[in-house]
Scaffold this motif. Structure first.
Motif, PDB file in Angstrom:
ATOM      1  N   GLY A  60     -26.625  10.280 -10.504  1.00 19.32           N
ATOM      2  CA  GLY A  60     -26.278  10.047 -11.898  1.00 19.32           C
ATOM      3  C   GLY A  60     -27.508  10.176 -12.770  1.00 19.32           C
ATOM      4  N   PRO A  61     -27.328  10.056 -14.079  1.00 21.92           N
ATOM      5  CA  PRO A  61     -28.465  10.202 -14.997  1.00 21.92           C
ATOM      6  C   PRO A  61     -29.447   9.039 -14.884  1.00 21.92           C
ATOM      7  N   ILE A  62     -30.693   9.323 -15.180  1.00 30.23           N
ATOM      8  CA  ILE A  62     -31.716   8.288 -15.238  1.00 30.23           C
ATOM      9  C   ILE A  62     -31.378   7.303 -16.350  1.00 30.23           C
ATOM     10  N   GLU A  63     -31.580   6.020 -16.081  1.00 27.91           N
ATOM     11  CA  GLU A  63     -31.443   4.995 -17.111  1.00 27.91           C
ATOM     12  C   GLU A  63     -32.439   3.879 -16.819  1.00 27.91           C
ATOM     13  N   PRO A  64     -32.828   3.115 -17.833  1.00 24.40           N
ATOM     14  CA  PRO A  64     -33.808   2.055 -17.612  1.00 24.40           C
ATOM     15  C   PRO A  64     -33.302   1.037 -16.584  1.00 24.40           C
ATOM     16  N   GLN A  65     -34.166   0.646 -15.672  1.00 29.03           N
ATOM     17  CA  GLN A  65     -33.833  -0.376 -14.683  1.00 29.03           C
ATOM     18  C   GLN A  65     -34.605  -1.647 -15.042  1.00 29.03           C
ATOM     19  N   THR A  66     -33.910  -2.752 -15.223  1.00 29.26           N
ATOM     20  CA  THR A  66     -34.556  -3.980 -15.683  1.00 29.26           C
ATOM     21  C   THR A  66     -34.900  -4.947 -14.559  1.00 29.26           C
ATOM     22  N   HIS A  67     -34.191  -4.851 -13.412  1.00 29.21           N
ATOM     23  CA  HIS A  67     -34.367  -5.791 -12.310  1.00 29.21           C
ATOM     24  C   HIS A  67     -34.232  -5.063 -10.975  1.00 29.21           C
ATOM     25  N   TRP A  68     -34.673  -5.725  -9.913  1.00 32.60           N
ATOM     26  CA  TRP A  68     -34.387  -5.220  -8.566  1.00 32.60           C
ATOM     27  C   TRP A  68     -33.926  -6.372  -7.691  1.00 32.60           C
ATOM     28  N   ILE A  69     -33.152  -6.039  -6.643  1.00 29.32           N
ATOM     29  CA  ILE A  69     -32.553  -7.058  -5.787  1.00 29.32           C
ATOM     30  C   ILE A  69     -33.589  -7.550  -4.784  1.00 29.32           C
ATOM     31  N   SER A  94     -32.592  -2.558  -4.153  1.00 36.06           N
ATOM     32  CA  SER A  94     -31.785  -1.806  -5.114  1.00 36.06           C
ATOM     33  C   SER A  94     -32.216  -2.148  -6.535  1.00 36.06           C
ATOM     34  N   LYS A  95     -32.124  -1.172  -7.420  1.00 37.60           N
ATOM     35  CA  LYS A  95     -32.565  -1.351  -8.803  1.00 37.60           C
ATOM     36  C   LYS A  95     -31.352  -1.349  -9.725  1.00 37.60           C
ATOM     37  N   ILE A  96     -31.342  -2.293 -10.666  1.00 37.54           N
ATOM     38  CA  ILE A  96     -30.181  -2.473 -11.529  1.00 37.54           C
ATOM     39  C   ILE A  96     -30.605  -2.566 -12.996  1.00 37.54           C
ATOM     40  N   ARG A  97     -29.628  -2.391 -13.878  1.00 37.98           N
ATOM     41  CA  ARG A  97     -29.850  -2.536 -15.328  1.00 37.98           C
ATOM     42  C   ARG A  97     -29.011  -3.697 -15.833  1.00 37.98           C
ATOM     43  N   ALA A  98     -29.668  -4.759 -16.257  1.00 37.46           N
ATOM     44  CA  ALA A  98     -28.970  -5.925 -16.794  1.00 37.46           C
ATOM     45  C   ALA A  98     -28.697  -5.718 -18.279  1.00 37.46           C
ATOM     46  N   LEU A  99     -27.435  -5.948 -18.664  1.00 39.94           N
ATOM     47  CA  LEU A  99     -27.041  -5.821 -20.062  1.00 39.94           C
ATOM     48  C   LEU A  99     -27.125  -7.158 -20.790  1.00 39.94           C
ATOM     49  N   SER A 100     -26.863  -8.233 -20.038  1.00 37.13           N
ATOM     50  CA  SER A 100     -26.908  -9.574 -20.604  1.00 37.13           C
ATOM     51  C   SER A 100     -26.947 -10.575 -19.445  1.00 37.13           C
ATOM     52  N   GLU A 101     -27.061 -11.847 -19.766  1.00 37.47           N
ATOM     53  CA  GLU A 101     -27.030 -12.897 -18.747  1.00 37.47           C
ATOM     54  C   GLU A 101     -25.993 -13.928 -19.160  1.00 37.47           C
ATOM     55  N   GLY A 103     -23.964 -17.464 -17.501  1.00 35.29           N
ATOM     56  CA  GLY A 103     -23.628 -18.422 -16.454  1.00 35.29           C
ATOM     57  C   GLY A 103     -24.374 -18.212 -15.152  1.00 35.29           C
ATOM     58  N   GLY A 104     -25.630 -17.805 -15.241  1.00 39.49           N
ATOM     59  CA  GLY A 104     -26.419 -17.588 -14.035  1.00 39.49           C
ATOM     60  C   GLY A 104     -26.215 -16.226 -13.401  1.00 39.49           C
ATOM     61  N   PHE A 105     -25.437 -15.353 -14.048  1.00 41.05           N
ATOM     62  CA  PHE A 105     -25.192 -13.995 -13.551  1.00 41.05           C
ATOM     63  C   PHE A 105     -25.807 -12.975 -14.503  1.00 41.05           C
ATOM     64  N   LEU A 106     -26.237 -11.856 -13.924  1.00 44.60           N
ATOM     65  CA  LEU A 106     -26.669 -10.717 -14.723  1.00 44.60           C
ATOM     66  C   LEU A 106     -25.488  -9.761 -14.867  1.00 44.60           C
ATOM     67  N   GLU A 107     -25.116  -9.489 -16.102  1.00 44.99           N
ATOM     68  CA  GLU A 107     -24.074  -8.487 -16.325  1.00 44.99           C
ATOM     69  C   GLU A 107     -24.697  -7.114 -16.209  1.00 44.99           C
ATOM     70  N   THR A 108     -24.131  -6.265 -15.361  1.00 46.83           N
ATOM     71  CA  THR A 108     -24.626  -4.909 -15.169  1.00 46.83           C
ATOM     72  C   THR A 108     -23.451  -3.934 -15.283  1.00 46.83           C
ATOM     73  N   PRO A 109     -23.707  -2.638 -15.369  1.00 46.99           N
ATOM     74  CA  PRO A 109     -22.602  -1.669 -15.440  1.00 46.99           C
ATOM     75  C   PRO A 109     -21.710  -1.662 -14.200  1.00 46.99           C
ATOM     76  N   ILE A 110     -22.166  -2.244 -13.087  1.00 46.18           N
ATOM     77  CA  ILE A 110     -21.344  -2.247 -11.871  1.00 46.18           C
ATOM     78  C   ILE A 110     -20.775  -3.633 -11.559  1.00 46.18           C
ATOM     79  N   GLY A 111     -20.987  -4.605 -12.453  1.00 48.95           N
ATOM     80  CA  GLY A 111     -20.455  -5.940 -12.231  1.00 48.95           C
ATOM     81  C   GLY A 111     -21.481  -7.024 -12.467  1.00 48.95           C
ATOM     82  N   VAL A 116     -30.099 -15.301  -9.263  1.00 46.72           N
ATOM     83  CA  VAL A 116     -31.091 -15.737  -8.274  1.00 46.72           C
ATOM     84  C   VAL A 116     -31.373 -14.657  -7.246  1.00 46.72           C
ATOM     85  N   HIS A 117     -30.579 -13.611  -7.219  1.00 51.08           N
ATOM     86  CA  HIS A 117     -30.766 -12.528  -6.254  1.00 51.08           C
ATOM     87  C   HIS A 117     -31.585 -11.366  -6.806  1.00 51.08           C
ATOM     88  N   ALA A 118     -32.080 -11.498  -8.045  1.00 51.60           N
ATOM     89  CA  ALA A 118     -32.810 -10.400  -8.677  1.00 51.60           C
ATOM     90  C   ALA A 118     -34.059 -10.920  -9.365  1.00 51.60           C
TER      91      ALA A 118
END
Length: 245
Positions: A60-69, A94-101, A103-111, A116-118
């Motif tokens: 897929g296309p490159i996009e900014p990654q804000t966190h890693w697992i 694994s590298k992920i892009r967080a959109l928001s936080e 309740g203790g979860f990072l919202e990402t494009p995949i869920g 605490v895991h990132a």
């Protein structure tokens, strides 16, 4: 040549289209696309320069990654709720892009992924053996690079990259390029690497190795003297190098 990223949790890096696996790539890994042929792409992995073929639809296309697992593995949930449906699983590294936080979860494009895991993308671990110990019991997989299956060089690479230490993907290259030689007679200590032809192991403690191996078919701890004797007895020869970071 174009840049792309891996958009599946784990994919095989193949020797040729529809061929055998040489290594694996993880979600968010970046690559350079060298060629495209009939639904296959020849790529070079940014993390180590390893080249091979992957299915084009896994890119897929490159996009900014804000966190890693940083957990051995994690789940992405449908909602910021551990009782909601899990959508996919990701491995350490694994590298992920967080959109928001929320309740203790990072919202990402995949869920929603447990926070605490990132860790932030710029964060590094400090002890590669501690990172490698996360994978005790992980099944052995030739060419594996994830929590779902590892080989000896995969275990070494993921731990070193997590600490910001450059590391190639294969044990032969690791023997040549990682660390410096330890003088003969100098006792092994935690964080050292022992090499055989086609194999590598972490020194976890005095007379204790940590390695992914086909004897245990898992990432396992094994007494060093026992492992050296066993490997020699099975016909794979003596230790070829003792390296220190």
């Amino acid at each position: 040549m174009t840049q792309a990223r891996i958009i599946q949790p784990v994919i095989d890096l193949l020797r040729h289209p529809d061929g055998p696996r040489d290594r694996q790539l993880l979600f968010g890994d970046t690559v350079t696309v060298l060629d495209d042929q009939n639904g296959w792409s020849k790529i070079s992995a940014s993390k180590d320069g390893y080249t091979g073929w992957v299915a084009t639809d896994h890119l897929g296309p490159i996009e900014p990654q804000t966190h890693w697992i940083v957990a051995a593995s994690t789940h992405a949930y449908e909602k910021p709720d551990i009782k909601s449906r899990d959508l996919t699983s990701l491995s350490f590294g694994s590298k992920i892009r967080a959109l928001s936080e929320e309740g203790g979860f990072l919202e990402t494009p995949i869920g929603f992924i447990p926070g605490v895991h990132a860790v932030p993308a710029y964060s590094l671990l400090t002890d590669p053996v501690t990172a490698a110990e996360l994978f005790l019991g992980t099944p052995y997989l030739w060419g594996g690079n994830s929590r779902f299956g590892l080989d000896c060089s995969g275990l070494v690479q993921l731990a070193l990259l997590a600490c910001g230490v450059p590391c190639p993907g294969d044990s032969g290259d690791q023997e040549r390029e990682v660390g410096g030689s330890v003088p003969e007679g100098d006792p092994a200590r935690r964080g050292d690497l022992l090499f055989w032809k086609g194999h590598v192991a972490w020194v976890a403690a005095e007379n204790l190795l940590l390695h992914a191996n086909a004897y245990h078919m898992a990432v396992a701890l094994e007494p060093m003297d026992q492992a050296i004797a066993r490997i020699a007895a099975q016909g794979d020869g003596p230790v070829t190098a003792h390296k220190r970071l």
